[in-house]
Design an enzyme around this catalytic site. Structure first.
Site, PDB file in Angstrom:
ATOM      1  N   LYS A 283       0.840  -1.190   0.000  1.00  0.00           N
ATOM      2  CA  LYS A 283       0.000   0.000   0.000  1.00  0.00           C
ATOM      3  C   LYS A 283       0.880   1.246   0.000  1.00  0.00           C
ATOM      4  O   LYS A 283       1.864   1.322   0.713  1.00  0.00           O
ATOM      5  CB  LYS A 283      -0.925   0.015   1.230  1.00  0.00           C
ATOM      6  CG  LYS A 283      -2.106  -0.931   1.136  1.00  0.00           C
ATOM      7  CD  LYS A 283      -3.038  -0.745   2.316  1.00  0.00           C
ATOM      8  CE  LYS A 283      -4.278  -1.609   2.170  1.00  0.00           C
ATOM      9  NZ  LYS A 283      -5.230  -1.433   3.292  1.00  0.00           N
ATOM     10  N   GLU A 369     -19.372  -9.495   8.294  1.00  0.00           N
ATOM     11  CA  GLU A 369     -20.475  -8.917   9.054  1.00  0.00           C
ATOM     12  C   GLU A 369     -21.430  -9.973   9.597  1.00  0.00           C
ATOM     13  O   GLU A 369     -21.954  -9.832  10.707  1.00  0.00           O
ATOM     14  CB  GLU A 369     -21.237  -7.915   8.182  1.00  0.00           C
ATOM     15  CG  GLU A 369     -20.428  -6.686   7.802  1.00  0.00           C
ATOM     16  CD  GLU A 369     -19.581  -6.889   6.550  1.00  0.00           C
ATOM     17  OE1 GLU A 369     -18.897  -5.936   6.132  1.00  0.00           O
ATOM     18  OE2 GLU A 369     -19.610  -8.011   5.987  1.00  0.00           O
ATOM     19  N   ARG A 397     -25.585  -6.513   5.396  1.00  0.00           N
ATOM     20  CA  ARG A 397     -25.027  -7.811   5.030  1.00  0.00           C
ATOM     21  C   ARG A 397     -25.235  -8.856   6.122  1.00  0.00           C
ATOM     22  O   ARG A 397     -25.015 -10.038   5.899  1.00  0.00           O
ATOM     23  CB  ARG A 397     -23.530  -7.661   4.728  1.00  0.00           C
ATOM     24  CG  ARG A 397     -23.232  -6.521   3.758  1.00  0.00           C
ATOM     25  CD  ARG A 397     -21.780  -6.454   3.388  1.00  0.00           C
ATOM     26  NE  ARG A 397     -21.439  -7.502   2.446  1.00  0.00           N
ATOM     27  CZ  ARG A 397     -20.239  -7.652   1.896  1.00  0.00           C
ATOM     28  NH1 ARG A 397     -19.273  -6.822   2.224  1.00  0.00           N
ATOM     29  NH2 ARG A 397     -19.997  -8.618   1.063  1.00  0.00           N
TER      30      ARG A 397
END
Length: 619
Positions: A283, A369, A397
């Site tokens: 990243k 989730e 979700r």
């Protein structure tokens, strides 16, 4: 930083990328990375993840015949380079702004965006569906590539899709794991570059297939050979798990090395079938500040690239998220039973300080989730007090788990629902427009809607102390700047607060739009009520108001369809009352990205628009 984009400016479609030499591809990668940095620093947006996928993006569009071949980015906030190379470079100045480019892949935006991916873990399922469709439509050469991040791979849906894909015949499916949570040391990188080329090449794969044919006459030997190959590869690469799903695993390889990426992708393209390529990226690659702190540069607002993000000396109002973060630390100090759960949103949900203070009571379950909700249910079964901290859009979700695992068993779980209402630049995919509608129909779930920061704290305490499931929904950003104390006194459960007395007309406000309605209430002499609770409604107050008021207006920062206003209408109907009703809130449509104030005004939820609506209604 390169400020000239000689080669990049010649790229308007991916055919141009496929025509470039290796040397030009390297130059293109440099220019693309610089352009992303320059562009995002001016508009804000996701930076670290996009700097990390530059070479992978270039290699994919060089090797594959896009848009005929399908690339699905998961999660889609790593797709800026893809947007730039697919004809949207000049529109990057409008990124995440009203009327401008979306921050995620969007099918209506470009033929190159094969699938909309702003929520994670969906790419493999979608790519598999497209691959099966290609088989059905007799398109045997079409390629389907799912680029999935290591965070997104924690979602159970990704594994469900791989389980299905591994037994699906006659398809071309390449899953690319973009792993930016580790690094490759030079010796391992060199070894794996060699292994990737070797294992993905024709010689090894032809030998493998011929050996399978020979050993078919002796099934025990075939099984022995298969397991020997898997575990031999597993000694040097983490292949075994993906091989068990039925994928041919290649990697890990350096995701910033075009000399490794391109031949490996070409080999996998020519081979077809069900393949899994593990690439390791970093990243923030190429911008040291982002490399050193990828979290800070994950989604920055505008900044000067030469200086980096500089902390402002101007005092800022507390955000609702910060109010929650302070509250949960204070409540945890007061109650040792409290535990906090987040599905990979520590920073965004305000749990950094909580984790530092209470590491054994903090649980980040990854982008999972459904698991988060049922995990909370399990904790509650044994007397702990779980607080599930989750964005409104992500709680969608876990809906079955909320119903079946928490509400049906009447378990004591508190939901701290962040990003309720419109969220601005993230747009329709992240709008918290539906939580009231989908929660209020579930038995045993209470719902609170604070109008300001101080009220958020009191309602969080009330929800936490309620013996059962209770949700407190609050928006992104700051409110009116109400002063917040360290008090843990709860506000009364299920009780509203009359802000202003009035005659004939009553405005019932749910949440922060109370303050949009105040001028209108003053102008027409209406009663203004801060309802605080959608469920249960303050029935005693409604009965009193119904005796003296003939017109009722509800206002909420959520969907009117099924929302708080609908709850009020249902209550009046159930009690045989028939007042004049007007419901203000979000319309029955998906609302695109843009500044929240602009979006609210567009849908008649500004101070002026609310006042106009109230005047018309009263007249």
């Amino acid at each position: 930083m390169n400020t000239t984009f000689t080669l990049l400016e010649q790229i308007n479609d991916t055919a141009s990328v496929r025509a470039l030499s290796k040397e030009q591809l390297s130059q293109l990668s440099t220019e693309l990375r610089d352009f992303i940095l320059q562009s995002v620093s001016q508009t804000g947006g996701h930076l670290s993840s996009n700097l990390g996928t530059v070479e992978l993006t270039v290699a994919l569009h060089h090797v594959f015949n896009t848009p005929d071949d399908k690339i699905i980015w998961d999660v889609g906030h790593q797709s800026y380079g893809h947007k730039i190379l697919t004809g949207r470079r000049e529109r990057m100045a409008t990124l995440r702004q009203f009327g401008g480019l979306s921050g995620f892949p969007k099918r209506s935006e470009s033929v190159y965006d094969a699938f909309g991916t702003a929520h994670s873990s969906t790419s493999i399922s979608a790519a598999l569906g497209m691959a099966v469709a290609a088989r059905h439509l007799n398109l045997p050469n079409r390629q389907h590539i799912a680029v999935i991040g290591d965070g997104a791979l924690t979602g159970g849906m990704a594994f469900e899709a791989m389980n299905n894909a591994g037994v699906t015949e006659g398809i071309n499916l390449l899953v690319i794991l973009n792993d930016n949570d580790m690094s490759i040391s030079p010796p391992v990188g060199a070894l794996n570059r060699y292994l990737a080329k070797l294992l993905s090449g024709d010689f090894v794969n032809t030998a493998r297939e011929r050996l399978k044919k020979i050993l078919k006459v002796a099934p025990p030997m075939l099984e022995f050979a298969r397991r020997f190959e898997e575990h031999a590869k597993g000694m040097v690469v983490p292949a075994t798990m993906f091989e068990e799903f039925g994928f041919n695993y290649i990697g890990p390889i350096d995701g910033h090395d075009l000399d490794s990426l391109i031949p490996t992708l070409e080999n996998l393209k020519n081979r077809g079938g069900v393949q899994f390529l593990h690439v390791v990226t970093r990243k923030g690659q190429g911008y040291k500040l982002a490399e050193d702190d990828p979290i800070m540069y994950h989604g920055p607002s505008t900044f000067n690239p030469s200086e980096g993000i500089v902390a402002s000396n101007v005092p800022k109002k507390l955000t609702f998220t910060q109010v929650f973060g302070d509250w949960i630390c204070d409540m945890a100090a007061a109650d040792a039973r409290l535990v906090a759960i987040t599905p990979a949103m520590r920073e965004g949900s305000g749990l950094v300080e909580f984790e530092a203070k209470y590491p054994t009571r903090y649980f980040d379950v990854g982008i999972a989730e459904q698991h988060a909700a049922t995990f909370a249910a399990g904790l509650a079964c044994d007397g702990l007090k779980p607080v599930l901290v989750i964005y409104s859009t992500f709680l969608q979700r876990a809906y079955d788990q909320v119903i079946h695992d928490i509400a049906l068993q009447n378990l004591d779980v508190t939901f701290a629902i962040d990003r309720a209402g419109l969220v601005g630049a993230d747009g329709a995919t992240h709008a918290g427009a539906y939580d009231i509608a989908y929660l209020r129909c579930v038995p045993n779930v209470a719902i609170a809607t604070p109008s300001d920061e101080l009220e958020a704290r009191g309602l969080l305490t009330a929800a936490y102390q309620h013996n059962g499931a209770a949700a407190v929904r609050y928006p992104r950003g700051s409110g009116v700047g109400a002063e917040v104390s360290s008090d843990l006194t709860p506000l009364p459960f299920g009780k509203a607060h009359v802000v202003r007395q009035g005659q004939k007309v009553a405005i019932l406000a749910f949440g922060p739009l109370l303050h949009m309605a105040r001028p209108a209430a003053d102008e027409v002499g209406a009663a203004l009520v801060d309802m605080r609770w959608v469920k249960p409604l303050d029935e005693a107050l409604l009965i009193e108001l119904a005796k003296t008021h003939t017109h009722f207006i509800t206002i909420e920062d959520s969907s009117v369809a099924g929302g708080a206003g609908s709850a009020v209408s249902e209550w009046f109907a159930a009690h045989g009352l028939n007042p004049h009703l007007l419901h203000l809130g979000l319309p029955d449509q998906f609302i695109d990205h843009g500044d929240v104030a602009t979006l609210l005004a567009q849908h008649d939820l500004s101070v002026e628009a609310v006042a106009s609506k109230v005047r018309q209604f009263v007249a």
